[in-house]
Write a protein that holds these residues in place. Structure first.
Motif, PDB file in Angstrom:
ATOM      1  N   ASN A 186       0.962  -1.214  -0.142  1.00 14.61           N
ATOM      2  CA  ASN A 186       0.018  -0.082   0.039  1.00 14.61           C
ATOM      3  C   ASN A 186       1.126   1.309  -0.066  1.00 14.61           C
ATOM      4  O   ASN A 186       0.801   2.360  -0.714  1.00 14.61           O
ATOM      5  CB  ASN A 186      -1.007  -0.137   1.256  1.00 14.61           C
ATOM      6  N   LYS A 187       1.975   1.142   0.734  1.00 15.25           N
ATOM      7  CA  LYS A 187       2.754   2.287   0.697  1.00 15.25           C
ATOM      8  C   LYS A 187       3.550   2.452  -0.853  1.00 15.25           C
ATOM      9  O   LYS A 187       3.517   3.869  -0.990  1.00 15.25           O
ATOM     10  CB  LYS A 187       3.824   1.896   1.868  1.00 15.25           C
ATOM     11  N   MET A 188       3.738   1.471  -1.382  1.00 18.40           N
ATOM     12  CA  MET A 188       4.331   1.666  -2.811  1.00 18.40           C
ATOM     13  C   MET A 188       3.335   2.187  -3.618  1.00 18.40           C
ATOM     14  O   MET A 188       3.585   2.761  -4.818  1.00 18.40           O
ATOM     15  CB  MET A 188       5.008   0.363  -3.281  1.00 18.40           C
ATOM     16  N   LEU A 189       2.051   1.561  -3.589  1.00 17.93           N
ATOM     17  CA  LEU A 189       1.113   2.136  -4.383  1.00 17.93           C
ATOM     18  C   LEU A 189       0.701   3.522  -4.376  1.00 17.93           C
ATOM     19  O   LEU A 189       0.553   4.380  -5.013  1.00 17.93           O
ATOM     20  CB  LEU A 189      -0.411   1.316  -3.974  1.00 17.93           C
ATOM     21  N   ALA A 190       0.867   4.077  -2.976  1.00 17.12           N
ATOM     22  CA  ALA A 190       0.855   5.430  -2.649  1.00 17.12           C
ATOM     23  C   ALA A 190       1.914   6.395  -3.377  1.00 17.12           C
ATOM     24  O   ALA A 190       1.648   7.419  -3.773  1.00 17.12           O
ATOM     25  CB  ALA A 190       0.415   5.934  -1.340  1.00 17.12           C
ATOM     26  N   GLU A 191       3.104   5.692  -3.508  1.00 13.90           N
ATOM     27  CA  GLU A 191       4.329   6.625  -3.972  1.00 13.90           C
ATOM     28  C   GLU A 191       4.004   6.613  -5.518  1.00 13.90           C
ATOM     29  O   GLU A 191       4.325   7.348  -6.287  1.00 13.90           O
ATOM     30  CB  GLU A 191       5.515   5.765  -3.536  1.00 13.90           C
ATOM     31  N   ASP A 192       3.571   5.474  -6.057  1.00 15.71           N
ATOM     32  CA  ASP A 192       3.305   5.271  -7.807  1.00 15.71           C
ATOM     33  C   ASP A 192       2.071   6.550  -8.124  1.00 15.71           C
ATOM     34  O   ASP A 192       2.186   6.727  -9.228  1.00 15.71           O
ATOM     35  CB  ASP A 192       2.893   3.953  -7.947  1.00 15.71           C
ATOM     36  N   ASP A 193       1.352   6.707  -7.199  1.00 14.29           N
ATOM     37  CA  ASP A 193       0.187   7.628  -7.623  1.00 14.29           C
ATOM     38  C   ASP A 193       0.705   9.127  -7.577  1.00 14.29           C
ATOM     39  O   ASP A 193      -0.044   9.895  -8.132  1.00 14.29           O
ATOM     40  CB  ASP A 193      -0.941   7.485  -6.540  1.00 14.29           C
TER      41      ASP A 193
END
Length: 526
Positions: A124-131
């Motif tokens: 979830n942390k990496m998904l937030a960074e990808d956005d």
């Protein structure tokens, strides 16, 4: 002389009062707490005194005026919590929990579930960074303006400039969900994708979906790009259902490039396995062309398949079986069988010469020259080299002296076939037992692989540098490993470059251009 004994010692302690005894008890308690800190546990179970001491320390630091110092001290305390066998320390609740499975019938706490929880938090942390609009550059100090400046100054040759520009574009890709158009819009796709394989032009993608009641269904999706820079997906009308599992897929050029699809179907119950050669036009009702050659070959337990594009053997395909390799002419039916010592899990033909490369469960990689006849002593093996685990994918580069191979230890190596030695290794891939392919785009100097941890990783093909790690949009699971297609022209010769990802029943597109707009946004704008 009066004899000294322990009773006399106790009387003397009582006469001296309880203060000294209290001090002695408190000192021993402090020493026991220190012992628990050093040894990690005692005979009584989890350290309640240690937890109380941490709670008192955090309460005192929270009452101090500096909130930053309190947060740093609490994080330091939680990281310094001793590990107790059979227990887990939760830094948020500041206490230990028993890890024995079954103590809580509703939600037993196990170390595996704790690891899954931590992995999900990281995803979830990496998904937030990808956005985020701005992402970290794949290499330190690498950006488009700096590359353009070096190019104008003559400090970068053309090949290096194009390769580094593609690396920057890869780092800036953002996720967009694609809506799949279908003739029957009343029944949306709810079956999970298992495989997607693009043709050579990436105008079509062959898909295999798992069906909830067992078996699978397969069909073809057509892609097209508009002048506004959007990508649309249309599912063909005809979908085929089977109760058998699809082991391997490749596109076949029988009448024209990518005119057919070659499928390896595993047998089930009384239905034997086979290899089917299906025309692509079979999946569309609106196509007036003749279906073309439709064949089914009685080849059971096939692990892999490959189609030969060399002009000398342009109607030839191969299948890898248990301890055998079968090379067959699709028109004449002529068959050549090669006996090997292990199961053949991966295959690919070279283009300029009729040579078939095979990867085995034993870790062996060998080649077969179709111009030689099979012999019992296996002297037909032109090249032989090994990796440490079962080979899951082999890819021949345009310079056919080099071969990429991936195995079930997560190792991806670039081999020089002439000397049978690895010349480059690509680290970070994760695999333990899954049959996972690797994808190469030599035009852009990129290597891509999806790991068993459901992360998609891209490397520089030249130096093995890890450029980007893309998390799955859905929680990681063994039956939800994404399947991907990487292309410079997704949707045809005038298509859009980017990455196509299928996971669960959703389809995602990662374009190179940052101002990409999907179909829904374009409709809203109109």
């Amino acid at each position: 002389m009066k004899k000294w004994n322990w009773r006399e010692r106790q009387r003397q302690n009582r006469r001296q009062g309880g203060g000294q005894r209290h001090e002695w008890y408190r000192g021993s308690r402090q020493r026991s707490a220190q012992d628990e800190h050093w040894y990690g546990h005692n005979d009584a179970g989890p350290s309640n005194r240690e937890s109380q001491r941490r709670y008192d320390h955090q309460s005192a630091s929270a009452s101090s005026p500096s909130s930053s110092s309190s947060s740093s001290s609490s994080s330091a305390d939680s990281s310094a919590a001793p590990e107790l066998p059979g227990f887990y320390f939760d830094p948020e609740k500041n206490r230990y929990f028993r890890l024995l499975p079954g103590h809580n019938n509703c939600n037993p706490l196990t170390r595996e579930k704790l690891q899954e929880k931590e992995k999900e938090k990281q995803r979830n942390k990496m998904l937030a960074e990808d956005d985020k609009l701005r992402k970290k550059a794949p290499r330190s100090g690498l950006n488009t303006s700096l590359l353009l400046q070096k190019r104008h100054l003559g400090l970068l040759p053309e090949n290096s400039y194009c390769r580094l520009v593609h690396e920057v574009k890869v780092s800036g890709m953002r996720r967009h969900k694609l809506e799949i158009e279908s003739a029957d819009s009343s029944t949306p796709n709810t079956d999970n994708f298992r495989l997607i394989v693009g043709d050579s032009a990436c105008e079509r993608v062959f898909t295999v979906n798992d069906v909830s009641h067992g078996g699978c269904k397969y069909g073809i999706m057509n892609f097209s790009s508009s002048s506004r820079g959007s990508l649309s997906v249309e599912m063909c009308d005809n979908l085929y259902f089977t109760n058998r599992k699809v082991n391997s897929i490749c596109w076949a050029s029988v009448n024209y490039p990518d005119s057919h699809v070659l499928l390896c179907l595993v047998g089930v119950a009384d239905t034997p396995g086979c290899v089917s050669l299906l025309p692509a036009s079979l999946f569309s009702n609106s196509n007036p062309d003749q279906p073309g050659m439709l064949c089914s070959f009685k080849i059971s337990t096939a692990w892999s398949c490959a189609w030969c594009l060399n002009p000398q053997f342009d109607k030839t395909f191969s299948t890898g079986l248990s301890r055998r390799v079968i090379v067959k002419d699709a028109e004449t039916g002529r068959t050549q069988t090669y006996s090997v010592g292990s199961d053949v899990l991966a295959q690919q033909f070279a283009l300029r010469v009729p040579v078939l490369f095979n990867g085995c469960r034993s870790g062996e990689i060998f080649s077969i020259d179709l111009r030689q006849r099979g012999r019992r002593d296996q002297s037909w093996k032109a090249n032989r080299f090994h990796q440490e685990s079962a080979i899951t994918s082999v890819r021949v580069l345009e310079d056919e002296n080099y071969l990429l191979a991936a195995d079930m230890l997560g190792q991806i190596k670039l081999w020089d076939v002439r000397v049978s030695k690895p010349v480059q290794e690509y680290r970070g891939h994760h695999n333990e037992h899954a049959y996972l392919p690797i994808h190469v785009n030599e035009r852009e100097g990129l290597l891509l692989a999806v790991g068993q941890d459901c992360y998609t990783r891209l490397w520089s093909l030249k130096d093995g540098h890890l450029l980007r790690t893309i998390p799955s949009p859905h929680p990681a699971a063994n039956d939800l490993i994404p399947s991907v297609v990487l292309s410079s022209n997704l949707g045809g010769c005038r298509g859009l470059p980017g990455l196509l990802m299928a996971v669960k029943h959703d389809l995602y597109y990662f374009p190179y251009n940052t101002d990409y707009q999907d179909g829904a946004e374009l409709k809203d704008g109109l």
